[in-house]
Design a protein around this motif. Structure first.
Motif, short mmCIF file in Angstrom:
data_model
loop_
_atom_site.label_atom_id
_atom_site.label_comp_id
_atom_site.label_asym_id
_atom_site.label_seq_id
_atom_site.Cartn_x
_atom_site.Cartn_y
_atom_site.Cartn_z
N THR A 215 -5.76 -1.24 -8.06
CA THR A 215 -6.94 -0.98 -7.12
C THR A 215 -7.00 0.01 -6.36
O THR A 215 -7.90 0.63 -6.33
CB THR A 215 -6.91 -2.42 -6.15
N LEU A 216 -5.94 0.35 -5.71
CA LEU A 216 -5.89 1.65 -4.91
C LEU A 216 -5.85 2.90 -5.67
O LEU A 216 -6.58 3.66 -5.06
CB LEU A 216 -4.37 1.54 -4.03
N VAL B 118 -10.52 2.66 2.15
CA VAL B 118 -10.21 3.96 1.76
C VAL B 118 -11.64 4.75 1.94
O VAL B 118 -12.75 4.44 1.65
CB VAL B 118 -10.12 3.91 0.08
N LEU C 61 0.96 -1.24 -0.14
CA LEU C 61 -0.03 0.17 0.09
C LEU C 61 0.72 1.16 0.16
O LEU C 61 0.55 2.24 -0.53
CB LEU C 61 -0.94 -0.11 1.31
N VAL D 44 -8.58 5.48 -4.59
CA VAL D 44 -8.45 6.82 -4.00
C VAL D 44 -9.02 8.00 -5.08
O VAL D 44 -9.21 8.90 -4.54
CB VAL D 44 -6.86 6.97 -3.76
N ILE E 233 -6.58 6.10 4.42
CA ILE E 233 -6.39 4.73 4.09
C ILE E 233 -6.12 4.00 5.52
O ILE E 233 -5.05 4.30 5.96
CB ILE E 233 -4.93 4.40 3.20
#
Length: 485
Positions: A382-383, A415, A346, A387, A402
């Motif tokens: 994905t992140l 998130v 992450l 975001v 996060i």
């Protein structure tokens, strides 16, 4: 657990449900209230409702000790679901006697017994209501089973009325209750023909029942576009019906005026440009820097620029693979699952986010988080999608949080934003391909509606799941859960 249901709580809670419906509420808010009512009236630790389709189910509402499972897919062959279709309409089940990943997750959380009842309309199972209890002692006295069966029937009635349900759009069979619906037995004879089927085909029930289907039936889980003799087109889907004595459930709708193929093609072109713009811009920027300022850069800066170009080129290749996969409706391309440090992954993904988003992030990532099992390389996509969504739908400069946590079976990250929030009836539709909400939302918040669709496909390919929910006080929480290594 009380020896008898709390009938006073049952009546009071049902009064609240009726008042919600009379006030115009529908769909998930009412369904969730019914789940809270189930939990209170029989003293359960938590409840969940699974909505079923031809290829599987999904937990669309949950309360109490089962809230962590919201958004989790439930395959039709999962023993937790299979026991519903092969037994009585309502029953008490010992979780430890079931195999499968979901049963193991429940057992690890001390939820050893459940009362489960199916919600059905005309023999079609639209969902199942689960009331979970701690320990392994049987909580399922006749009165408790009767209460759960009654509330499951109330939920089925909501589906029959199309009161904001089903949650999913075109996926589950229940979505087509407003469209034509037929049930075909093993001999190919029509056994159920709803009023919408008569409207779509112009064939009344008297001319359809106990006769062969008047159009081709596609293989289970597939879609077929068929032209009727009068020139109109219908889109047909079929699926195996998990009930004795019947073979297939078939749904169909009139698509003559939709021009669906042209529409999807135009949207795909828009999505492609949207998804590829960021890595292309970064690659071009660093390439221009190297070309125009080579002599003024030291060796470290040149290496850094080359490294970023390589990283973004890899990201670009992955995005192309996923875009092509989404167009072909095949599974997303990805690496074999492997153990990885979620916290480190992450943090690395955060470093690759655009600067305007990075500056808004508030990280709450524990250093001792257990390793996850999945595809570390896909985490950046994905992140980024989650975001970017949080940034798009929240005030400029507001914090995006996060966080991460783990339990005995899964590792999760969230998130969270303080934006416009998500309507309860949209928390599942948001994951549909090309879905963007209401027309007003499309004008105010640009995008092509592919991000969350890809996120769900990527995460579920890794045996995880993703969910959205409104955040108390305003905003949205997106949660991703992966298997714990």
């Amino acid at each position: 657990m009380p020896e008898r249901p709390d009938y006073a709580a049952l009546l009071a809670g049902h009064t609240v449900v009726i008042e919600m419906i009379n006030s115009g509420d529908a769909g998930l808010p009412v369904l969730t209230q019914l789940l809270h009512l189930t939990q209170r009236s029989i003293g359960a630790a938590g409840t969940a409702f699974v909505e079923y389709g031809p290829v599987g189910g999904r937990i669309i509402a949950a309360t109490g000790a089962t809230q962590w499972a919201l958004g989790r897919p439930v395959p039709l062959d999962d023993p937790t679901a299979d026991c519903l279709f092969t037994g009585p309409r309502v029953q008490s089940v010992r979780v430890g006697a079931l195999s499968g990943e979901l049963a193991a997750e429940l057992d690890c959380r001390g939820l050893g017994r459940m009362i489960v009842a199916r919600a059905e309309i005309g023999g079609v199972v639209v969902g199942s209501l689960h009331a979970l209890h701690p320990g392994s002692d049987d909580p399922g006295g006749p009165e408790q089973l009767t209460v759960v069966a009654y509330l499951a029937s109330c939920i089925a009635h909501m589906y029959g009325d199309q009161s904001g349900l089903p949650v999913h759009g075109d996926g589950p069979v229940v979505a087509a209750l407003a469209d034509g619906l037929a049930i075909v037995d093993r001999d190919g004879q029509v056994r159920l023909w709803n009023p919408a089927a008569a409207r779509v085909t112009g064939r009344p029930a008297a001319q359809a029942l106990s006769r062969p289907l008047p159009f081709p039936m596609p293989p289970s889980g597939q879609v077929l576009d068929h032209r009727l003799p009068d020139g109109r087109w219908i889109r047909i889907t079929s699926g195996e019906l998990p009930a004795p004595g019947v073979h297939r459930v078939v749904t169909f709708r009139d698509i003559t005026d939709q021009q669906q193929r042209d529409h999807d093609q135009d949207l795909f072109v828009a999505v492609t440009s949207h998804e590829l713009r960021t890595p292309v811009t970064v690659i071009k920027g660093y390439a221009d820097t190297l070309t125009n300022h080579w002599d003024s850069l030291d060796d470290a800066d040149r290496r850094k620029a080359a490294r970023v170009i390589g990283q973004r080129a890899d990201e670009l290749a992955r995005l192309v693979d996923r875009l092509l996969s989404s167009a072909a409706e095949s599974g997303p391309i990805g690496s074999a699952p492997a153990l990885f440090d979620l916290t480190a992954a992450l943090r690395a993904a955060v470093d690759d986010l655009p600067a305007d988003l990075r500056h808004r992030l508030a990280l709450g990532l524990p250093a001792d988080l257990p390793r996850a099992l999945g595809d570390r390389h896909s985490l950046a996509t994905t992140l980024t999608e989650l975001v970017t969504n949080a940034g798009k739908y929240s005030p400029a400069g507001s914090a995006i949080e996060i966080s991460a946590e783990a339990d005995e079976r899964t590792v999760a990250f969230r998130v969270s934003d303080r934006g416009i929030g998500v309507r309860p009836e949209h928390v599942e539709r948001a994951f549909e391909r090309f879905w963007q909400g209401e027309s007003g939302d499309r004008r105010r918040y640009p995008g092509a509606g592919l991000g969350l669709y890809l996120v769900r496909r990527i995460v579920e390919r890794q045996n995880g799941w993703v969910s959205l929910r409104p955040r108390p006080g305003g905003g949205t929480v997106a949660e991703v859960r992966l298997p714990r290594g």
